[in-house]
Design a protein around this motif. Structure first.
Motif, PDB file in Angstrom:
ATOM      1  N   PRO A  11      52.830 -44.801 145.698  1.00  0.00           N
ATOM      2  CA  PRO A  11      53.243 -43.708 146.786  1.00  0.00           C
ATOM      3  C   PRO A  11      54.521 -43.159 145.999  1.00  0.00           C
ATOM      4  O   PRO A  11      55.180 -43.606 145.173  1.00  0.00           O
ATOM      5  CB  PRO A  11      53.889 -44.178 148.268  1.00  0.00           C
ATOM      6  CG  PRO A  11      54.221 -45.780 147.198  1.00  0.00           C
ATOM      7  CD  PRO A  11      53.433 -46.411 146.210  1.00  0.00           C
ATOM      8  N   ASN A  12      54.047 -41.659 146.289  1.00  0.00           N
ATOM      9  CA  ASN A  12      55.381 -41.134 146.410  1.00  0.00           C
ATOM     10  C   ASN A  12      56.552 -40.516 147.035  1.00  0.00           C
ATOM     11  O   ASN A  12      56.089 -40.518 147.751  1.00  0.00           O
ATOM     12  CB  ASN A  12      55.122 -39.008 145.795  1.00  0.00           C
ATOM     13  CG  ASN A  12      53.977 -39.447 144.266  1.00  0.00           C
ATOM     14  OD1 ASN A  12      54.598 -40.130 143.262  1.00  0.00           O
ATOM     15  ND2 ASN A  12      52.999 -38.700 144.934  1.00  0.00           N
ATOM     16  N   ILE A  13      58.040 -40.837 146.901  1.00  0.00           N
ATOM     17  CA  ILE A  13      59.201 -40.267 148.100  1.00  0.00           C
ATOM     18  C   ILE A  13      59.918 -39.043 147.288  1.00  0.00           C
ATOM     19  O   ILE A  13      60.642 -39.464 146.629  1.00  0.00           O
ATOM     20  CB  ILE A  13      59.762 -41.898 148.224  1.00  0.00           C
ATOM     21  CG1 ILE A  13      58.551 -42.995 148.570  1.00  0.00           C
ATOM     22  CG2 ILE A  13      60.856 -42.140 148.930  1.00  0.00           C
ATOM     23  CD1 ILE A  13      59.632 -44.398 148.366  1.00  0.00           C
ATOM     24  N   LEU A  14      59.605 -38.979 148.656  1.00  0.00           N
ATOM     25  CA  LEU A  14      61.107 -37.754 148.510  1.00  0.00           C
ATOM     26  C   LEU A  14      62.446 -37.614 148.776  1.00  0.00           C
ATOM     27  O   LEU A  14      62.572 -38.504 150.189  1.00  0.00           O
ATOM     28  CB  LEU A  14      60.631 -36.711 148.965  1.00  0.00           C
ATOM     29  CG  LEU A  14      61.366 -35.470 149.048  1.00  0.00           C
ATOM     30  CD1 LEU A  14      61.958 -34.662 147.579  1.00  0.00           C
ATOM     31  CD2 LEU A  14      61.229 -33.742 149.443  1.00  0.00           C
ATOM     32  N   VAL A  15      63.606 -37.796 148.527  1.00  0.00           N
ATOM     33  CA  VAL A  15      64.820 -38.444 149.287  1.00  0.00           C
ATOM     34  C   VAL A  15      65.571 -37.142 148.644  1.00  0.00           C
ATOM     35  O   VAL A  15      65.814 -37.103 147.651  1.00  0.00           O
ATOM     36  CB  VAL A  15      64.978 -39.742 147.789  1.00  0.00           C
ATOM     37  CG1 VAL A  15      67.035 -40.261 148.146  1.00  0.00           C
ATOM     38  CG2 VAL A  15      64.846 -41.037 147.948  1.00  0.00           C
ATOM     39  N   THR A  16      65.996 -36.818 150.142  1.00  0.00           N
ATOM     40  CA  THR A  16      66.783 -35.353 150.160  1.00  0.00           C
ATOM     41  C   THR A  16      67.723 -35.631 150.890  1.00  0.00           C
ATOM     42  O   THR A  16      67.849 -36.917 151.584  1.00  0.00           O
ATOM     43  CB  THR A  16      65.521 -34.322 150.416  1.00  0.00           C
ATOM     44  OG1 THR A  16      66.235 -32.821 150.563  1.00  0.00           O
ATOM     45  CG2 THR A  16      65.090 -34.742 151.831  1.00  0.00           C
ATOM     46  N   GLY A  17      68.541 -33.877 151.056  1.00  0.00           N
ATOM     47  CA  GLY A  17      69.798 -34.445 151.365  1.00  0.00           C
ATOM     48  C   GLY A  17      70.729 -33.539 151.345  1.00  0.00           C
ATOM     49  O   GLY A  17      71.150 -33.641 149.997  1.00  0.00           O
ATOM     50  N   THR A  18      71.689 -33.883 151.886  1.00  0.00           N
ATOM     51  CA  THR A  18      73.194 -32.613 151.296  1.00  0.00           C
ATOM     52  C   THR A  18      73.338 -33.267 150.134  1.00  0.00           C
ATOM     53  O   THR A  18      73.513 -34.393 150.085  1.00  0.00           O
ATOM     54  CB  THR A  18      74.493 -32.731 152.357  1.00  0.00           C
ATOM     55  OG1 THR A  18      73.607 -32.103 153.469  1.00  0.00           O
ATOM     56  CG2 THR A  18      75.322 -31.866 152.389  1.00  0.00           C
ATOM     57  N   PRO A  19      73.819 -32.422 149.014  1.00  0.00           N
ATOM     58  CA  PRO A  19      75.417 -33.188 147.711  1.00  0.00           C
ATOM     59  C   PRO A  19      75.587 -34.263 148.815  1.00  0.00           C
ATOM     60  O   PRO A  19      76.653 -34.365 149.100  1.00  0.00           O
ATOM     61  CB  PRO A  19      75.387 -31.798 147.241  1.00  0.00           C
ATOM     62  CG  PRO A  19      74.577 -30.767 147.619  1.00  0.00           C
ATOM     63  CD  PRO A  19      73.852 -30.800 148.752  1.00  0.00           C
TER      64      PRO A  19
END
Ligand code: ADP
Ligand code: MN
Length: 177
Positions: A11-19
């Motif tokens: 799978p591909n996972i995006l890990v995002t969030g505020t710096p």
């Protein structure tokens, strides 16, 4: 597979969030545990010049979203990537099997970003971004609700738990039939 493309086996996972919420720390540990490829988009942008110069006002590179997407397309089609970036609305929706939004208590985040040397409007803009859950909203608007997960990232224990549960998820992932 259709269009001559090979169905991806990981799978591909995006890990995002505020710096400062722990994207790079979490993604590195997850990459280590799963052998997925960790792509730090900010570093790639600098290395490959995928930007339109430095913005003095925002104190960051003006990312060229088209260049970034072109650069990543083949890897994403292959699968097995963790994409680490503080934005998520410009990637193709079809790329990701899981979208993780890290969230941090804003007093904890304030200390982390101060320690990183953020001051003035750069600091307050990022704290506001976290208070108003901008990245969670962006993720929910950009991806199917059932693949978006918000995870608390205040402490080292949170990282350990998040990495363990994402590692389990990766281990049991199978391509859709
Ligand atoms: P991001 O990639 O989202 O900007 P980093 O992973 O670089 O965030 O983390 C920023 C700083 O905060 C680092 O010093 C890191 O060790 C610390 N940190 C991040 N997440 C946590 C957490 N859940 N608990 C404790 N410290 C953390
Ligand atoms: Mn980072």
């Amino acid at each position: 597979a259709q269009n001559g493309s090979v169905r991806k086996s990981r799978p591909n996972i995006l890990v995002t969030g505020t710096p400062g919420t722990g994207k790079t720390t979490t993604s590195s540990a997850l990459a280590e545990a799963t052998q997925l490829r960790h792509i730090i988009v900010g570093d790639l942008v600098k290395e490959k010049n995928l930007h339109d110069g430095w913005d003095d006002q925002l104190e960051c590179y003006l990312i060229n979203e088209d260049l970034v997407c072109d650069e990543l397309e083949d890897l994403m089609e292959e699968g097995g990537n963790i994409v680490d970036y503080h934005g998520c609305d410009f990637f193709p929706e079809r790329w990701f099997d899981q979208v993780v939004v890290l969230q941090t208590d804003n007093t904890v985040l304030y200390d982390r970003l101060s320690r990183r040397g953020y001051t003035g409007s750069k600091l307050s803009n990022n704290i506001e971004c976290e208070i108003f859950q901008v990245l969670l909203q962006e993720a929910k608007e950009s991806y199917p609700e059932d693949i978006v997960v918000a995870l608390k990232s205040d402490t080292i224990e949170d990282i350990t738990r998040n990495v363990a549960s994402l590692t389990d998820w990766v281990g049991s992932w199978h391509p859709a039939t």
